[in-house]
Design a protein around this motif. Structure first.
Motif, PDB file in Angstrom:
ATOM      1  N   GLY A 280       0.830  -1.195   0.000  1.00  0.00           N
ATOM      2  CA  GLY A 280       0.000   0.000   0.000  1.00  0.00           C
ATOM      3  C   GLY A 280       0.865   1.246   0.000  1.00  0.00           C
ATOM      4  N   PRO A 281       0.657   2.152   0.967  1.00  0.00           N
ATOM      5  CA  PRO A 281       1.437   3.386   1.010  1.00  0.00           C
ATOM      6  C   PRO A 281       2.810   3.228   1.653  1.00  0.00           C
ATOM      7  CG  PRO A 281      -0.137   3.382   2.795  1.00  0.00           C
ATOM      8  CD  PRO A 281      -0.407   2.124   1.986  1.00  0.00           C
ATOM      9  N   VAL A 282       3.079   2.029   2.184  1.00  0.00           N
ATOM     10  CA  VAL A 282       4.319   1.814   2.948  1.00  0.00           C
ATOM     11  C   VAL A 282       5.397   1.206   2.054  1.00  0.00           C
ATOM     12  CG1 VAL A 282       5.371   0.648   4.922  1.00  0.00           C
ATOM     13  CG2 VAL A 282       3.028   1.513   5.075  1.00  0.00           C
ATOM     14  N   THR A 283       6.593   1.778   2.128  1.00  0.00           N
ATOM     15  CA  THR A 283       7.755   1.255   1.410  1.00  0.00           C
ATOM     16  C   THR A 283       8.888   1.031   2.390  1.00  0.00           C
ATOM     17  OG1 THR A 283       7.181   2.449  -0.617  1.00  0.00           O
ATOM     18  CG2 THR A 283       9.462   1.710  -0.404  1.00  0.00           C
ATOM     19  N   LEU A 284       9.524  -0.133   2.279  1.00  0.00           N
ATOM     20  CA  LEU A 284      10.706  -0.446   3.087  1.00  0.00           C
ATOM     21  C   LEU A 284      11.854  -0.726   2.129  1.00  0.00           C
ATOM     22  CD1 LEU A 284      10.951  -2.741   6.209  1.00  0.00           C
ATOM     23  CD2 LEU A 284      12.617  -2.918   4.371  1.00  0.00           C
ATOM     24  N   ASP A 285      12.899   0.094   2.208  1.00  0.00           N
ATOM     25  CA  ASP A 285      14.079  -0.087   1.368  1.00  0.00           C
ATOM     26  C   ASP A 285      15.054  -0.986   2.115  1.00  0.00           C
ATOM     27  OD1 ASP A 285      16.473   0.114  -0.091  1.00  0.00           O
ATOM     28  OD2 ASP A 285      15.989   2.138  -0.763  1.00  0.00           O
ATOM     29  N   THR A 286      15.241  -2.219   1.625  1.00  0.00           N
ATOM     30  CA  THR A 286      16.103  -3.174   2.328  1.00  0.00           C
ATOM     31  C   THR A 286      17.565  -2.768   2.277  1.00  0.00           C
ATOM     32  OG1 THR A 286      16.338  -4.561   0.348  1.00  0.00           O
ATOM     33  CG2 THR A 286      14.509  -5.067   1.841  1.00  0.00           C
ATOM     34  N   ARG A 287      17.942  -1.874   1.346  1.00  0.00           N
ATOM     35  CA  ARG A 287      19.338  -1.449   1.235  1.00  0.00           C
ATOM     36  C   ARG A 287      19.700  -0.427   2.291  1.00  0.00           C
ATOM     37  NH1 ARG A 287      18.129   0.188  -4.844  1.00  0.00           N
ATOM     38  NH2 ARG A 287      16.433   1.071  -3.595  1.00  0.00           N
ATOM     39  N   THR A 288      18.781   0.452   2.611  1.00  0.00           N
ATOM     40  CA  THR A 288      19.076   1.555   3.534  1.00  0.00           C
ATOM     41  C   THR A 288      18.358   1.435   4.875  1.00  0.00           C
ATOM     42  OG1 THR A 288      17.243   2.894   2.676  1.00  0.00           O
ATOM     43  CG2 THR A 288      19.390   3.098   1.558  1.00  0.00           C
ATOM     44  N   GLY A 289      17.336   0.561   4.941  1.00  0.00           N
ATOM     45  CA  GLY A 289      16.541   0.466   6.157  1.00  0.00           C
ATOM     46  C   GLY A 289      15.550   1.605   6.289  1.00  0.00           C
ATOM     47  N   ARG A 290      15.348   2.360   5.221  1.00  0.00           N
ATOM     48  CA  ARG A 290      14.444   3.515   5.261  1.00  0.00           C
ATOM     49  C   ARG A 290      13.011   3.059   5.042  1.00  0.00           C
ATOM     50  NH1 ARG A 290      12.863   7.765   1.411  1.00  0.00           N
ATOM     51  NH2 ARG A 290      12.719   9.775   2.506  1.00  0.00           N
ATOM     52  N   VAL A 291      12.109   3.547   5.887  1.00  0.00           N
ATOM     53  CA  VAL A 291      10.691   3.237   5.784  1.00  0.00           C
ATOM     54  C   VAL A 291       9.940   4.540   5.524  1.00  0.00           C
ATOM     55  CG1 VAL A 291       8.652   2.344   6.985  1.00  0.00           C
ATOM     56  CG2 VAL A 291      10.886   1.242   7.302  1.00  0.00           C
ATOM     57  N   THR A 292       9.043   4.515   4.540  1.00  0.00           N
ATOM     58  CA  THR A 292       8.246   5.693   4.232  1.00  0.00           C
ATOM     59  C   THR A 292       6.778   5.327   4.128  1.00  0.00           C
ATOM     60  OG1 THR A 292       8.524   5.411   1.834  1.00  0.00           O
ATOM     61  CG2 THR A 292      10.151   6.784   2.963  1.00  0.00           C
ATOM     62  N   VAL A 293       5.922   6.312   4.385  1.00  0.00           N
ATOM     63  CA  VAL A 293       4.478   6.188   4.176  1.00  0.00           C
ATOM     64  C   VAL A 293       4.070   7.332   3.262  1.00  0.00           C
ATOM     65  CG1 VAL A 293       2.197   6.200   5.238  1.00  0.00           C
ATOM     66  CG2 VAL A 293       4.108   5.126   6.423  1.00  0.00           C
ATOM     67  N   ASP A 294       3.571   6.968   2.084  1.00  0.00           N
ATOM     68  CA  ASP A 294       3.236   7.968   1.065  1.00  0.00           C
ATOM     69  C   ASP A 294       4.419   8.898   0.792  1.00  0.00           C
ATOM     70  OD1 ASP A 294       0.594   7.150   0.499  1.00  0.00           O
ATOM     71  OD2 ASP A 294      -0.148   8.183   2.278  1.00  0.00           O
ATOM     72  N   GLY A 295       5.628   8.312   0.803  1.00  0.00           N
ATOM     73  CA  GLY A 295       6.828   9.080   0.500  1.00  0.00           C
ATOM     74  C   GLY A 295       7.423   9.828   1.669  1.00  0.00           C
ATOM     75  N   ARG A 296       6.746   9.830   2.800  1.00  0.00           N
ATOM     76  CA  ARG A 296       7.251  10.540   3.984  1.00  0.00           C
ATOM     77  C   ARG A 296       7.990   9.557   4.890  1.00  0.00           C
ATOM     78  NH1 ARG A 296       1.963  12.039   3.650  1.00  0.00           N
ATOM     79  NH2 ARG A 296       1.454  10.777   5.490  1.00  0.00           N
TER      80      ARG A 296
END
Length: 220
Positions: free
Chosen positions: A130-146
């Motif tokens: 959905g709106p959540v993205t987890l970048d496995t390379r950086t550990g960065r988590v975003t919701v709708d890009g935030r």
């Protein structure tokens, strides 16, 4: 996600453990092949980093025993023996990937990430739900890009669920995969972490399957 690190060199083992922990993994360590074999047979891991030149029992025999026992955990072998024959022997014994010493830590971490993704049938380095993205390379988590700030354990719970989209995961399974062996485990804290994730990411992302565990909607 939980990693078994089997390496006999104390300095390298410490460096690898620190790098893996900094990348968000729970890490168990084995200094010899006998302990590695035991842990691999008795504990659930998401990946194994296995040195072939282990004392007491060599890594190749450990790997063959795991595969003969039906243990399918992804294995990255480390070898100081850079010959193609050694690499072929490792792959034929059941390894999923190999890395020759010396190596760059960034490459090892990238290979571990790839092994875990492939084991879950995932191809992209960025996991989306959905709106959540987890970048496995950086550990960065975003919701709708935030960007969203998570604690280490919140991240581990979310990462495990996002690597197993659509699957019902029990609290016991989450506990086994977000804590290292020597950590004082308490499955009740998983409920706390899930509650925090719902507040930070949106209440509909993680569903409770009553009496069974938690389920994350399929990553897309």
């Amino acid at each position: 996600m939980r990693i078994l690190l089997a390496e006999d060199d104390p300095a390298l083992r410490r460096q690898l453990a620190e790098a893996l922990a900094d990348a968000g993994y729970a890490v168990d360590m084995a200094p010899d092949g006998e302990e590695a074999a035991f842990l691999g047979e008795s504990e659930p891991y998401d990946a194994v980093v296995l040195d072939l030149g282990l004392p007491v029992r060599d890594g190749l025999s450990v790997l063959r025993a795991w595969r003969a026992a039906g243990i399918t955990v992804p294995v990255l072998i480390l070898t100081a023996r850079g010959t193609w024959q050694e690499k072929v022997a490792g792959i034929d014994a059941g390894a999923d990937d190999y890395l020759a010493k010396p190596f760059r830590m960034e490459e090892l971490l990238a290979r571990v990430r790839a092994l875990i993704r492939r084991a879950g049938g995932l191809a992209a380095a960025e996991l989306r739900c959905g709106p959540v993205t987890l970048d496995t390379r950086t550990g960065r988590v975003t919701v709708d890009g935030r960007p969203v700030a998570l604690t280490a354990h919140e991240f581990k719970v979310l990462s495990y669920l996002m690597h197993h989209p659509g699957k019902v995961v029990s609290r016991t399974e989450l506990t086994e995969h977000v804590y290292a062996q020597d950590f004082d485990r308490d499955s009740n804290t998983i409920e706390v972490f899930v509650g925090r994730l719902r507040r930070k990411l949106g209440g509909d992302l993680i569903r409770t399957e009553r009496g069974l565990g938690y389920r994350l909607e399929a990553v897309r």
